[in-house]
Design a protein around this motif. Structure first.
Motif, PDB file in Angstrom:
ATOM      1  N   ASN A 150     -11.826   0.635  -4.935  1.00 30.10           N
ATOM      2  CA  ASN A 150     -13.549   0.437  -5.734  1.00 30.10           C
ATOM      3  C   ASN A 150     -14.067   1.188  -4.581  1.00 30.10           C
ATOM      4  OD1 ASN A 150     -12.366  -0.310  -8.085  1.00 30.10           O
ATOM      5  ND2 ASN A 150     -12.183  -1.915  -6.977  1.00 30.10           N
ATOM      6  N   PHE A 151     -14.909   2.270  -4.690  1.00 33.40           N
ATOM      7  CA  PHE A 151     -15.845   3.084  -3.479  1.00 33.40           C
ATOM      8  C   PHE A 151     -15.263   2.967  -2.362  1.00 33.40           C
ATOM      9  CE2 PHE A 151     -17.414   0.291  -7.791  1.00 33.40           C
ATOM     10  CZ  PHE A 151     -18.798   1.562  -7.700  1.00 33.40           C
TER      11      PHE A 151
ATOM     12  N   ASP B 100      -6.997  -4.148   3.793  1.00 32.66           N
ATOM     13  CA  ASP B 100      -8.291  -3.836   4.488  1.00 32.66           C
ATOM     14  C   ASP B 100      -8.479  -3.741   5.613  1.00 32.66           C
ATOM     15  OD1 ASP B 100     -11.542  -3.479   4.754  1.00 32.66           O
ATOM     16  OD2 ASP B 100     -11.758  -3.840   3.390  1.00 32.66           O
ATOM     17  N   PHE B 101      -9.097  -3.388   6.718  1.00 28.71           N
ATOM     18  CA  PHE B 101      -9.513  -3.887   8.344  1.00 28.71           C
ATOM     19  C   PHE B 101     -10.824  -4.658   8.589  1.00 28.71           C
ATOM     20  CE2 PHE B 101      -9.135   0.511   8.014  1.00 28.71           C
ATOM     21  CZ  PHE B 101     -10.674   1.043   7.732  1.00 28.71           C
TER      22      PHE B 101
ATOM     23  N   THR C 223     -17.348  -4.792  -9.130  1.00 29.64           N
ATOM     24  CA  THR C 223     -17.406  -5.380  -7.267  1.00 29.64           C
ATOM     25  C   THR C 223     -18.798  -4.958  -6.624  1.00 29.64           C
ATOM     26  OG1 THR C 223     -17.775  -3.239  -6.280  1.00 29.64           O
ATOM     27  CG2 THR C 223     -15.436  -3.510  -7.201  1.00 29.64           C
TER      28      THR C 223
ATOM     29  N   GLY D 241      -9.360  -1.285   0.287  1.00 29.81           N
ATOM     30  CA  GLY D 241     -10.815  -2.038   0.610  1.00 29.81           C
ATOM     31  C   GLY D 241     -10.950  -2.715  -0.216  1.00 29.81           C
TER      32      GLY D 241
ATOM     33  N   TYR E 190     -20.162  -3.808  -4.113  1.00 27.70           N
ATOM     34  CA  TYR E 190     -21.284  -2.137  -4.205  1.00 27.70           C
ATOM     35  C   TYR E 190     -21.345  -1.622  -5.631  1.00 27.70           C
ATOM     36  CZ  TYR E 190     -20.719  -1.211   0.337  1.00 27.70           C
ATOM     37  OH  TYR E 190     -20.477  -1.086   1.762  1.00 27.70           O
TER      38      TYR E 190
ATOM     39  N   ASN F 203      -4.620  -0.296   8.358  1.00 25.88           N
ATOM     40  CA  ASN F 203      -4.898   0.528   7.577  1.00 25.88           C
ATOM     41  C   ASN F 203      -4.179   1.563   7.016  1.00 25.88           C
ATOM     42  OD1 ASN F 203      -5.533   3.507   6.840  1.00 25.88           O
ATOM     43  ND2 ASN F 203      -6.385   3.879   9.396  1.00 25.88           N
ATOM     44  N   ALA F 204      -4.536   1.645   5.700  1.00 24.97           N
ATOM     45  CA  ALA F 204      -4.136   1.987   4.054  1.00 24.97           C
ATOM     46  C   ALA F 204      -2.991   2.684   4.271  1.00 24.97           C
ATOM     47  CB  ALA F 204      -5.026   1.262   2.637  1.00 24.97           C
TER      48      ALA F 204
ATOM     49  N   ASP G 221     -15.052   4.850   1.417  1.00 23.13           N
ATOM     50  CA  ASP G 221     -15.514   4.744   2.603  1.00 23.13           C
ATOM     51  C   ASP G 221     -16.008   6.523   1.898  1.00 23.13           C
ATOM     52  OD1 ASP G 221     -16.071   2.837   3.428  1.00 23.13           O
ATOM     53  OD2 ASP G 221     -14.897   2.833   4.992  1.00 23.13           O
TER      54      ASP G 221
HETATM   55  C1  LIG Z   1     -17.426   0.731   0.961  1.00 25.15           C
HETATM   56  S1  LIG Z   1     -17.041  -0.543   1.050  1.00 25.15           S
HETATM   57  C2  LIG Z   1     -16.106  -1.082  -0.981  1.00 25.15           C
HETATM   58  C3  LIG Z   1     -15.885  -2.480  -0.355  1.00 25.15           C
HETATM   59  C4  LIG Z   1     -15.610  -2.835  -1.884  1.00 25.15           C
HETATM   60  N1  LIG Z   1     -14.226  -2.378  -2.671  1.00 25.15           N
HETATM   61  C5  LIG Z   1     -16.947  -2.379  -2.858  1.00 25.15           C
HETATM   62  O1  LIG Z   1     -16.662  -2.227  -4.219  1.00 25.15           O
HETATM   63  O2  LIG Z   1     -17.639  -3.631  -2.694  1.00 25.15           O
HETATM   64  C6  LIG Z   1     -15.349  -0.104   1.380  1.00 25.15           C
HETATM   65  C7  LIG Z   1     -14.058  -1.180   2.366  1.00 25.15           C
HETATM   66  O3  LIG Z   1     -12.559  -0.274   2.642  1.00 25.15           O
HETATM   67  C8  LIG Z   1     -12.383  -0.494   3.410  1.00 25.15           C
HETATM   68  N2  LIG Z   1     -11.510   0.447   4.337  1.00 25.15           N
HETATM   69  C9  LIG Z   1     -12.305   2.076   4.945  1.00 25.15           C
HETATM   70  N3  LIG Z   1     -11.015   2.433   5.212  1.00 25.15           N
HETATM   71  C10 LIG Z   1      -9.190   1.784   4.855  1.00 25.15           C
HETATM   72  C11 LIG Z   1      -8.528   1.678   5.094  1.00 25.15           C
HETATM   73  N4  LIG Z   1      -8.011   3.686   5.697  1.00 25.15           N
HETATM   74  N5  LIG Z   1      -7.700   1.334   4.657  1.00 25.15           N
HETATM   75  C12 LIG Z   1      -8.359  -0.297   3.825  1.00 25.15           C
HETATM   76  N6  LIG Z   1      -9.186  -0.220   3.954  1.00 25.15           N
HETATM   77  C13 LIG Z   1     -10.503   0.698   3.927  1.00 25.15           C
HETATM   78  C14 LIG Z   1     -13.514  -1.276   4.274  1.00 25.15           C
HETATM   79  O4  LIG Z   1     -12.870  -1.799   5.286  1.00 25.15           O
HETATM   80  C15 LIG Z   1     -14.349  -1.350   3.177  1.00 25.15           C
HETATM   81  O5  LIG Z   1     -14.166  -2.724   3.306  1.00 25.15           O
END
Ligand SMILES: C[S@@+](CC[C@H](N)C(=O)[O-])C[C@H]1O[C@@H](n2cnc3c(N)ncnc32)[C@H](O)[C@@H]1O
Length: 218
Positions: free
Chosen positions: A112-113, A65-66, A188, A42, A190, A92-93, A115
């Motif tokens: 990091n952060f 990431d997607f 990061t 992510g 966020y 998707n991880a 969702d």
């Molecule tokens: C809230 S953002 C945080 C972004 C970054 N890590 C930061 O701290 O600035 C969450 C990120 O995780 C990604 N993400 C969410 N679920 C995911 C999954 N199952 N596999 C891969 N990426 C995922 C989202 O697309 C998004 O880019």
């Protein structure tokens, strides 16, 4: 002047650093070395991954990431900065990590952060769940580390419970379970926003128990 981002289709079809993997890539062949593999799940806009890759040229980084716009941003920036030690794995991880790595192949993981899915009925969509943590533990190298950060208190509580329930991990910060500061690695997007807003952040750092790595197989 706004920076032009490479279109997603062009990245997906042509870029050598982009992978949409259906099976485990030959990581040594792709990076042309056997440096440690470090994974960020992510990566969002990719700033943290780029900063880490610059700081640690002797490590290989994989970002998963997607989020198309984030992928366009990181790949455009990687090209501009001529960064060679990052690969972007699309998807998707939860689905991809089981197939992307051999057991014990990853030396460090950063989440990091993730969702937070704040509504109670959506909590089941959160990434850090027992099955996922078990998969991560398997992929981690002896004494490998998982770094997690969240601003969301109920998710922090769940992360602590899920990670502590997995006997393969130990928590060096056992007293509180987490820290409120992390100054040894880049921040990061966020994280910077939450810090600017004065929010409390929960940082975790778990290590894979050495005993697991050394235990003889039956
Ligand atoms: C809230 S953002 C945080 C972004 C970054 N890590 C930061 O701290 O600035 C969450 C990120 O995780 C990604 N993400 C969410 N679920 C995911 C999954 N199952 N596999 C891969 N990426 C995922 C989202 O697309 C998004 O880019």
């Amino acid at each position: 002047m706004a920076k032009r981002l490479i279109p997603f289709d062009k990245i997906a079809n042509e870029h050598p650093c982009f992978l949409d993997p259906e099976e485990r890539p030959d990581w040594r062949g792709l990076f042309q070395n056997s440096n440690p593999l470090k994974l960020e799940i992510g990566f969002g806009n990719g700033n943290f991954l780029i900063d880490m890759a610059i700081r640690e040229p002797q490590s290989n980084f994989i970002g998963m990431d997607f989020y198309h716009k984030g992928i366009r941003k990181i790949v455009t920036r990687m090209d501009r900065l001529h960064i060679k030690n990052i690969r972007v794995a699309y998807g998707n991880a939860s689905e991809k990590i089981p197939i992307l790595f051999e057991e014990g192949e990853v030396s460090e993981v950063f989440i990091n952060f993730p969702d937070p899915w704040p509504k109670k009925r959506h909590h089941k969509r959160r990434l850090i769940k027992p099955q996922f943590v078990e998969t991560l533990a398997g992929k981690l190298a002896p004494q490998g580390k998982v770094h997690i950060a969240t601003d969301f208190e109920s998710y922090a509580q769940e992360i602590l419970e899920v990670m502590q329930a997995n006997t393969q991990f130990c928590n060096p910060h056992e007293d509180m379970g987490f820290l409120h500061e992390r100054n040894d690695i880049p921040k990061t997007k966020y994280e910077k926003a939450f810090l600017d807003a004065g929010k409390k952040i929960y940082y975790f750092e778990f290590s894979k128990e050495q005993d697991y790595a050394l235990a003889p197989t039956a």
